[in-house]
Design an enzyme around this catalytic site. Sequence first.
Site, short mmCIF file in Angstrom:
data_model
loop_
_atom_site.label_atom_id
_atom_site.label_comp_id
_atom_site.label_asym_id
_atom_site.label_seq_id
_atom_site.Cartn_x
_atom_site.Cartn_y
_atom_site.Cartn_z
N HIS A 64 0.83 -1.22 0.00
CA HIS A 64 0.00 0.00 0.00
C HIS A 64 0.86 1.27 0.00
CE1 HIS A 64 -3.79 -2.21 0.67
NE2 HIS A 64 -3.06 -2.99 1.46
N ASN A 137 -10.08 -3.32 1.90
CA ASN A 137 -9.76 -3.28 0.48
C ASN A 137 -11.02 -3.03 -0.33
OD1 ASN A 137 -6.98 -3.79 0.76
ND2 ASN A 137 -7.26 -6.00 0.67
#
Length: 491
Positions: A64, A137
């Site tokens: 990320h 997510n």
Amino acid sequence: MDPYKHRPSSAFNAPYWTTNSGAPVWNNDSSLTVGARGPILLEDYHCEKLANFDRERIPERVVHARGASAKGFFEVTHDITHLTCADFLRAPGVQTPVIVRFSTVIHERGSPETLRDPRGFAVKFYTREGNWDLVGNNFPVFFIRDGIKFPDMVHALKPNPRTHIQDNWRILDFFSHHPESLHMFSFLFDDVGIPADYRHMDGSGVHTYTLVSRAGTVTYVKFHWRPTCGVRSLMDDEAVRCGANHSHATKDLTDAIAAGNFPEWTLYIQTMDPEMEDRLDDLDPLDVTKTWPEDTFPLQPVGRLVLNRNIDNFFAENEQLAFCPGLIVPGIYYSDDKLLQTRIFSYSDTQRHRLGPNYLLLPANAPKCAHHNNHYDGSMNFMHRHEEVDYFPSRYDAVRNAPRYPIPTAHIAGRREKTVISKENNFKQPGERYRAMDPARQERFITRWVDALSDPRLTHEIRTIWLSNWSQADRSLGQKLASRLSAKPSM
């Protein structure tokens, strides 16, 4: 210096240039040298300027790394106090400030936002009882169900350590050992695998959490975000064209908020009585590779998320922004999902490595409510404190334990063992998802898989395993893949 907050602030800048220690700099254009052509002196501000520049960057997130943040609020629209005693969910109309970070997952901080990759959707709620981080997510499932495999999974998805190129053969080799990944791949290789931007993207808490009511009643819960403007994705050719601007999603989010076109999502929950778990023949509710069928566990609206402010500083409110699934508030608790248990440790551990032991003192991460403990000192601790008592309890300090709140009290007994869950059922839901696609969408799904399975370094054994797995999910899918690859599906 902000005299009320005891920390530097650009709102209190001096009208002239200074060093970090506040001394005036009378010339920031030329180095101090011995004569006009002589060597630079170590005493010059030049050295402080370079030293600071050399240390501007911090370790990027191991996953990320590429992300964009925005601020706003969460507003309760539906009463769920029968399920949870969480204060910020106490009544419709209650608003809680939030900061949200969207991200790609695998590649580096400067990578394009058009890659076929899951997207992170992390929300930090600044509640009156502390911060709650819902770290999820855009897909409702994950590749693996046991966190012990997380480092291996990330290594396989990351670029080859020898060439620094992401290779399909490495990815397919690793996941050939993990058929539970099929469900996640049914999303990733589908049309939704490349979101058009962050505003038109679903979000999911992914894991099963626990809601606890004031009476102590425990309910399993899954969290889902749905954009009010709908979901949009990029087809492969669109992603190539859009990739000319490798920050297109960040720019879209920033521009929309600046124009007053505020992105909005509705928060839904699915709930389940834990006692129902044993009556589910083919579903383990704590299995992060599965979804809960909505006809049995319908979506229930809870509130709305509105992003109405862009961040003031990218480094302070994106790079230094830190999330952890371990940050919860009364009324919301964990479950025994193995991957969630792993993330509770790993996320806080990586933030301490990346930002330091006092990362929760940074403005973006600090709670907005009053807080009190004896966590003292450590590297870069800038909290202003003047207490004489740094232990608990004490008759010189009136601080006491907080009022008790309910937590799950289930009795757990068993032997120490390393094992997989009993209800694996790795192929049913991926097959159902494939069959729900229209023929054109199925064709695009097949084309992407043929491309991946055609990697010249992929062995016949690994390719055969994948054909077998997809055949077990849907026989016609396996046959079509085999036909395109001039191979015969193995069952």
